[in-house]
Scaffold this active site. Structure first.
Site, mmCIF file in Angstrom:
data_model
loop_
_atom_site.group_PDB
_atom_site.id
_atom_site.type_symbol
_atom_site.label_atom_id
_atom_site.label_comp_id
_atom_site.label_asym_id
_atom_site.label_seq_id
_atom_site.Cartn_x
_atom_site.Cartn_y
_atom_site.Cartn_z
ATOM 1 N N SER A 192 -2.761 -0.142 5.289
ATOM 2 C CA SER A 192 -3.630 0.340 4.218
ATOM 3 C C SER A 192 -5.061 0.374 4.733
ATOM 4 O O SER A 192 -5.394 -0.307 5.709
ATOM 5 C CB SER A 192 -3.535 -0.607 3.016
ATOM 6 N N TYR A 228 -4.250 -8.790 -1.895
ATOM 7 C CA TYR A 228 -3.700 -7.617 -1.220
ATOM 8 C C TYR A 228 -4.251 -7.484 0.199
ATOM 9 O O TYR A 228 -3.509 -7.289 1.165
ATOM 10 C CB TYR A 228 -4.025 -6.365 -2.034
#
Length: 220
Positions: free
Chosen positions: A122, A135
């Site tokens: 990501s 996250y």
């Protein structure tokens, strides 16, 4: 001639489903692994269930040419509002599960002297954003795991690539509703799952002497 095998973990939806479809279109025989659907149903956070599924997959399909790990989860909460249980769960989903997958497939691929391992990261594996405490911890950890993997596999014939997309329009954004949040990328401007899948297929299909270490994608 038997099609080369590609294993996609997290293949039931979003980026994982797009990767499975794109690899099939590129001529691979695809084994789809997911919790809710696919050829091998398995929750990768359940160590015993994963080990059984990986064993069965290797016994039935043999050593894969490509392994794509796309399973994961997204939590948007400030650090002080994130519970220890939520933080731990994000690490389990976004980092520990990937470690399990690699432990299952690296040894047979190394023994075969070939193959590509692709981890879907990501933008949050290299940039910190507010609300990303849990996250980002998992995704930064995934990038560290990838870099060690590259060093350990050097010269083995097995390649490892980290594909790190920016905001991508999948169902993970549904509870967030980024179109109504200042500072968030509107969904119409996000990447599409197919954009990420194209990058995964590109990395996995380079000639054996070419190694793509990391690919970063961003919406314009």
């Amino acid at each position: 001639m038997t099609a080369p095998l590609a294993v996609v973990v997290g293949a039931s939806r979003g980026i994982g489903a797009a990767c499975a479809d794109a690899l099939a279109a590129a001529g691979f025989g695809v084994a789809r692994v997911a919790r809710s659907a696919g050829d091998y149903r398995c929750d990768v956070t359940d160590a015993a269930a994963w080990e059984a599924a990986a064993r069965r997959l290797l016994d039935e399909r043999g050593v894969p040419e490509v392994v794509v790990h796309s399973a994961g989860a997204f939590l948007l909460k400030p650090l002080e509002e994130t519970s220890v249980a939520e933080f731990t769960r994000q690490l389990e989903l976004n980092l520990v599960a990937a470690f399990r997958v690699l432990r299952s497939f690296v040894p047979p691929m190394r023994a075969a002297g070939r193959g590509s391992l692709v981890l879907v990261g990501s933008v949050a594996d290299h940039t910190g954003y507010p609300g990303n405490a849990a996250y980002a911890a998992g995704k930064f950890g995934l990038r560290g795991l990838h870099e060690v993997l590259v060093a350990e596999l050097r010269g083995s014939g097995v390649r490892a690539t980290l594909v790190s997309p920016g905001p991508t329009d999948t169902g993970l954004w549904d509870p967030v509703d980024p179109d109504t949040r200042p500072g968030f990328t509107p969904r119409r401007r996000m990447l599409r799952p197919g954009d990420v899948a194209d990058a995964v297929v590109f990395a996995a299909t380079r000639p054996p002497h070419v190694h793509l270490d990391q690919l970063r994608l961003a919406p314009v």
